[in-house]
Design a protein around this motif. Sequence first.
Motif, mmCIF file in Angstrom:
data_model
loop_
_atom_site.group_PDB
_atom_site.id
_atom_site.type_symbol
_atom_site.label_atom_id
_atom_site.label_comp_id
_atom_site.label_asym_id
_atom_site.label_seq_id
_atom_site.Cartn_x
_atom_site.Cartn_y
_atom_site.Cartn_z
ATOM 1 N N PRO A 157 -28.119 -14.242 -22.701
ATOM 2 C CA PRO A 157 -28.172 -13.417 -21.493
ATOM 3 C C PRO A 157 -28.176 -14.407 -20.256
ATOM 4 O O PRO A 157 -27.571 -14.122 -19.001
ATOM 5 C CB PRO A 157 -29.754 -13.017 -21.588
ATOM 6 C CG PRO A 157 -30.400 -13.608 -22.817
ATOM 7 C CD PRO A 157 -29.324 -14.082 -23.591
ATOM 8 N N ILE A 158 -28.569 -15.820 -20.368
ATOM 9 C CA ILE A 158 -28.448 -16.702 -19.349
ATOM 10 C C ILE A 158 -26.981 -16.998 -19.145
ATOM 11 O O ILE A 158 -26.520 -17.150 -17.989
ATOM 12 C CB ILE A 158 -29.238 -17.966 -19.737
ATOM 13 C CG1 ILE A 158 -30.600 -17.695 -19.530
ATOM 14 C CG2 ILE A 158 -28.968 -19.087 -18.393
ATOM 15 C CD1 ILE A 158 -31.726 -18.826 -19.868
ATOM 16 N N GLU A 159 -26.370 -17.234 -20.216
ATOM 17 C CA GLU A 159 -24.835 -17.770 -20.272
ATOM 18 C C GLU A 159 -24.180 -16.474 -19.471
ATOM 19 O O GLU A 159 -23.250 -16.610 -18.795
ATOM 20 C CB GLU A 159 -24.454 -17.983 -21.557
ATOM 21 C CG GLU A 159 -24.760 -19.388 -22.107
ATOM 22 C CD GLU A 159 -26.174 -19.022 -22.682
ATOM 23 O OE1 GLU A 159 -26.563 -18.001 -22.616
ATOM 24 O OE2 GLU A 159 -26.826 -20.415 -22.865
ATOM 25 N N PHE A 160 -24.349 -15.207 -20.036
ATOM 26 C CA PHE A 160 -23.646 -14.169 -19.417
ATOM 27 C C PHE A 160 -23.986 -13.974 -17.820
ATOM 28 O O PHE A 160 -23.048 -13.814 -17.045
ATOM 29 C CB PHE A 160 -24.266 -12.807 -20.032
ATOM 30 C CG PHE A 160 -23.632 -11.736 -19.434
ATOM 31 C CD1 PHE A 160 -22.263 -11.300 -19.792
ATOM 32 C CD2 PHE A 160 -24.488 -10.732 -18.677
ATOM 33 C CE1 PHE A 160 -21.788 -9.940 -19.181
ATOM 34 C CE2 PHE A 160 -23.918 -9.646 -18.040
ATOM 35 C CZ PHE A 160 -22.606 -9.127 -18.470
ATOM 36 N N PHE A 161 -25.229 -14.210 -17.301
ATOM 37 C CA PHE A 161 -25.575 -14.235 -16.044
ATOM 38 C C PHE A 161 -24.927 -15.298 -15.299
ATOM 39 O O PHE A 161 -24.385 -15.026 -14.175
ATOM 40 C CB PHE A 161 -27.048 -14.381 -15.810
ATOM 41 C CG PHE A 161 -27.319 -14.120 -14.115
ATOM 42 C CD1 PHE A 161 -27.536 -12.998 -13.542
ATOM 43 C CD2 PHE A 161 -27.889 -15.554 -13.560
ATOM 44 C CE1 PHE A 161 -27.768 -13.001 -12.288
ATOM 45 C CE2 PHE A 161 -28.056 -15.414 -12.454
ATOM 46 C CZ PHE A 161 -28.253 -14.122 -11.734
ATOM 47 N N GLU A 166 -20.021 -16.843 -11.566
ATOM 48 C CA GLU A 166 -19.008 -17.532 -11.449
ATOM 49 C C GLU A 166 -17.915 -16.546 -11.074
ATOM 50 O O GLU A 166 -16.991 -16.724 -10.166
ATOM 51 C CB GLU A 166 -18.515 -18.163 -12.481
ATOM 52 C CG GLU A 166 -19.325 -19.474 -13.197
ATOM 53 C CD GLU A 166 -18.765 -20.784 -12.265
ATOM 54 O OE1 GLU A 166 -17.943 -20.388 -11.352
ATOM 55 O OE2 GLU A 166 -19.409 -21.681 -12.430
ATOM 56 N N PHE A 167 -17.890 -15.260 -11.614
ATOM 57 C CA PHE A 167 -16.957 -14.279 -11.094
ATOM 58 C C PHE A 167 -17.156 -14.007 -9.742
ATOM 59 O O PHE A 167 -16.074 -13.882 -8.960
ATOM 60 C CB PHE A 167 -17.096 -13.219 -12.137
ATOM 61 C CG PHE A 167 -15.977 -11.926 -12.028
ATOM 62 C CD1 PHE A 167 -14.727 -12.144 -12.359
ATOM 63 C CD2 PHE A 167 -16.352 -10.892 -11.325
ATOM 64 C CE1 PHE A 167 -13.615 -11.259 -12.061
ATOM 65 C CE2 PHE A 167 -15.415 -9.910 -10.948
ATOM 66 C CZ PHE A 167 -13.987 -10.085 -11.339
ATOM 67 N N ILE A 168 -18.329 -13.722 -9.557
ATOM 68 C CA ILE A 168 -18.466 -13.266 -7.925
ATOM 69 C C ILE A 168 -18.291 -14.385 -7.135
ATOM 70 O O ILE A 168 -17.789 -14.137 -6.005
ATOM 71 C CB ILE A 168 -20.179 -12.875 -7.983
ATOM 72 C CG1 ILE A 168 -20.296 -11.574 -8.676
ATOM 73 C CG2 ILE A 168 -20.565 -12.639 -6.483
ATOM 74 C CD1 ILE A 168 -21.918 -11.284 -8.644
ATOM 75 N N SER A 169 -18.341 -15.412 -7.486
ATOM 76 C CA SER A 169 -18.087 -16.908 -6.818
ATOM 77 C C SER A 169 -16.693 -16.837 -6.288
ATOM 78 O O SER A 169 -16.169 -17.162 -5.232
ATOM 79 C CB SER A 169 -18.625 -18.044 -7.401
ATOM 80 O OG SER A 169 -18.222 -19.021 -6.395
ATOM 81 N N GLU A 170 -15.815 -16.409 -7.232
ATOM 82 C CA GLU A 170 -14.271 -16.335 -7.236
ATOM 83 C C GLU A 170 -14.004 -15.295 -6.100
ATOM 84 O O GLU A 170 -13.021 -15.631 -5.412
ATOM 85 C CB GLU A 170 -13.689 -16.272 -8.596
ATOM 86 C CG GLU A 170 -13.970 -17.213 -9.609
ATOM 87 C CD GLU A 170 -13.228 -18.570 -8.966
ATOM 88 O OE1 GLU A 170 -12.039 -18.660 -8.587
ATOM 89 O OE2 GLU A 170 -13.908 -19.601 -9.019
ATOM 90 N N LEU A 171 -14.659 -14.208 -6.157
ATOM 91 C CA LEU A 171 -14.182 -13.374 -5.138
ATOM 92 C C LEU A 171 -14.772 -13.584 -3.716
ATOM 93 O O LEU A 171 -14.141 -13.309 -2.819
ATOM 94 C CB LEU A 171 -14.834 -12.134 -5.621
ATOM 95 C CG LEU A 171 -14.465 -11.336 -7.101
ATOM 96 C CD1 LEU A 171 -15.084 -10.012 -7.202
ATOM 97 C CD2 LEU A 171 -12.944 -11.089 -6.989
ATOM 98 N N ALA A 172 -15.935 -14.293 -3.844
ATOM 99 C CA ALA A 172 -16.284 -14.740 -2.412
ATOM 100 C C ALA A 172 -15.461 -15.741 -1.814
ATOM 101 O O ALA A 172 -15.479 -15.835 -0.359
ATOM 102 C CB ALA A 172 -17.807 -15.312 -2.685
ATOM 103 N N LYS A 173 -14.634 -16.333 -2.647
ATOM 104 C CA LYS A 173 -13.795 -17.392 -1.988
ATOM 105 C C LYS A 173 -12.890 -17.074 -1.223
ATOM 106 O O LYS A 173 -12.502 -17.246 -0.298
ATOM 107 C CB LYS A 173 -13.348 -18.185 -3.245
ATOM 108 C CG LYS A 173 -14.260 -19.386 -3.927
ATOM 109 C CD LYS A 173 -13.393 -19.899 -5.121
ATOM 110 C CE LYS A 173 -14.406 -20.856 -5.795
ATOM 111 N NZ LYS A 173 -13.668 -21.534 -6.943
ATOM 112 N N ILE A 174 -12.429 -15.725 -1.455
ATOM 113 C CA ILE A 174 -11.326 -14.932 -0.759
ATOM 114 C C ILE A 174 -11.711 -14.630 0.615
ATOM 115 O O ILE A 174 -11.040 -15.015 1.691
ATOM 116 C CB ILE A 174 -11.011 -13.775 -1.717
ATOM 117 C CG1 ILE A 174 -10.361 -13.892 -3.008
ATOM 118 C CG2 ILE A 174 -9.912 -12.642 -0.763
ATOM 119 C CD1 ILE A 174 -10.252 -12.735 -3.814
#
Length: 256
Positions: A157-161, A166-174
């Motif tokens: 669960p921690i690794e999934f979170f 990380e995925f949200i961070s990539e979108l936030a970079k845009i």
Amino acid sequence: MDKLHISISAERIFSLGPIPVSNSMLTSWIVSLVLIAGAVKVYFDLKAGRHSPLVFFSELLIESLLGLIHSVTNNTKRAQEFLPLIATFFLFIIFGNWIGLLPGVGSIGEPPIFRGATADLNTTLSLALVSVGATQWFGLKHLKLNYLKKFFNFSGPIEFFVGLMEFISELAKILSFAFRLVGNVFAGEVLLSVIAFLLPFIGPIPFLGLEIFIGFIQALVFSLLTLVFLHLATLSHGDAERSHGEEVIAHGSIGR
């Protein structure tokens, strides 16, 4: 200048069939044509053995950028691989920033025929999408499917979170890339327009020098951030963890 004209969004000036062409799009085309023409001129000068001032300047610029990229990647092959993208970003953005400072840009026509290329959110958002998209492409190219483990990790669960963050961070970079660039450039153009309206001719001169410098810094910041993210995306998992602080520093502390 009879009246002050400030528009947050780019304005349509004509259409090519069903495609509306805005003033910032037209300026972006001009910047692209100038860069392409310069590249063609350098190519034929080198082919003919002519060492023109443009060739000298181009060699100096490319060597400087290559040295900068190598200082980040510490890998000659990787630096040469990243050079075309980073150089294209830097040149397009710096000329896109500076063209908005030319006399007549933003003041000729109603609505204005020309608008700074990077003073439009559509342009900066496109640049951000290319930057983040290239990061994912290089990550997949060098790490194959192992690259996706940073986003999709179901070992716990921690690794999934963490992967989700990380995925949200990539979108936030845009959004970060797009709004940082357009905000700084548009604010500078508004400042110059207001000063020119209140104090014509002499008033904008000191601020013009400042905006030339800011235009250079913004092009460098965008290119450097892209370079750092490209470099981190191509590292193995262990190396990426050791370099995570580099990403935090680059993304959080580099501003206007």
